[in-house]
Design an enzyme around this catalytic site. Sequence first.
Site, mmCIF file in Angstrom:
data_model
loop_
_atom_site.group_PDB
_atom_site.id
_atom_site.type_symbol
_atom_site.label_atom_id
_atom_site.label_comp_id
_atom_site.label_asym_id
_atom_site.label_seq_id
_atom_site.Cartn_x
_atom_site.Cartn_y
_atom_site.Cartn_z
ATOM 1 N N ASP A 148 40.484 11.595 34.589
ATOM 2 C CA ASP A 148 40.426 12.571 33.494
ATOM 3 C C ASP A 148 41.420 12.249 32.382
ATOM 4 O O ASP A 148 41.188 12.559 31.216
ATOM 5 C CB ASP A 148 40.749 13.976 34.026
ATOM 6 N N ASP A 283 36.137 35.844 34.104
ATOM 7 C CA ASP A 283 34.811 35.343 33.748
ATOM 8 C C ASP A 283 34.470 35.761 32.325
ATOM 9 O O ASP A 283 34.438 36.954 32.013
ATOM 10 C CB ASP A 283 33.772 35.893 34.729
ATOM 11 N N GLY A 333 31.542 27.076 26.055
ATOM 12 C CA GLY A 333 31.157 26.428 24.805
ATOM 13 C C GLY A 333 29.660 26.238 24.666
ATOM 14 O O GLY A 333 29.112 26.334 23.564
#
Length: 398
Positions: A148, A283, A333
């Site tokens: 990453d 959430d 997104g």
Amino acid sequence: MSNKLVLVLNCGSSSLKFAIIDALTGDDQISGLAECFGLEDAKIKWKVNGVKHDASLGAFSSHREAVEFIVKDVLGAHPEIASQIQAIGHRVVHGGEKFTQSVIIDESVVQGIEDCAALAPLHNPAHLIGIRAAQASFPQLPQVAVFDTAFHQTMPEKAFIYALPYKLYRENSIRRYGMHGTSHLFISREAAKAMGKNIEDSNIICAHLGNGASVTAIKGGKSVDTSMGMTPLEGLVMGTRCGDIDPSIIHHLVDRLGYTLDEVNNLMNKQSGLLGISELTNDCRGIEEGYSEGHKGATLALEIFCYRLAKYIASYTVPLGRLDAVVFTGGIGENSDLIRAKVLNLLEIFNFEVDDERNKAARFGNQGQITTDNGTIAMVIPTNEEWVIAEDAVRLLK
């Protein structure tokens, strides 16, 4: 189906995501999740050709049992797929400064991942367990590690050095590393294609927004700055992470309020962010629902999330010099037209004009531009980290 299939493994501390990816097309032949390792209800679920399956792994099962189940039960039922697997690709969160690109795994690589464990104590040890389990179950196949942090190794010193005594970097590797690099790399490629530009000529800002979230400035296909730091805690407001705060708050919590350092770490990583502000949920779907119902905490959490994100995007025009597009990806997104609109409206100075119809259409896996043709481009592109991992695995084997 091509003969360039790669089994991609993403090991967490108590879970293992897996997918068999066609490196040529990015299509997944099989995908699944094993979870609840170490508990009585350890289980696995997977999908083949749209058909869902699930099973118990047995009480207190671990990564090894999960990989063995994948080999014997999942792949055993589909020999036509199993026979085409060319390699195993592992997502590894932290490669430090040692790993600037993907590598074929050998003992020196395993040692290097272990050496970086102090920089990602929750993730790297789990990756090592997964690598060992895969080596035991697939001794005949090459294994590849994709980091990453690797994509961000192109950042200049002025972007990654903290304003601390320089010897802390020199002697202890304390610096900004950034995360979500595999996703940001994929998005930079796809955004350039969507705009009809060569990647070397494209300047984009990518916002990877999920429970973890980061923004990266990408100039000519290379990361030049990113919001996450030495760890994933820095930067944006996230699901349960606080992002940027005054570091003296840590001293205040310990010295004045009696917290231990472990409690502070837990507070900032697991009790803050959207959850901490809203006192409702981490959430984003629940936050948006609360916002629509006038819930004060949810409204404040949403406003802070969008405000912080817009400020980061605005600041990343500095290293780019010229902005071709802002791209949204990740679970939030890709699906929250509300958050995208709020963020872009805060960036009106950059000539973003949200097209409501396009913005609402670009959800649930749909890609596309979400602004009018008159202003600066903003778009949505679903990420596909597994495809990048599969591509890298096949490339390294050539």
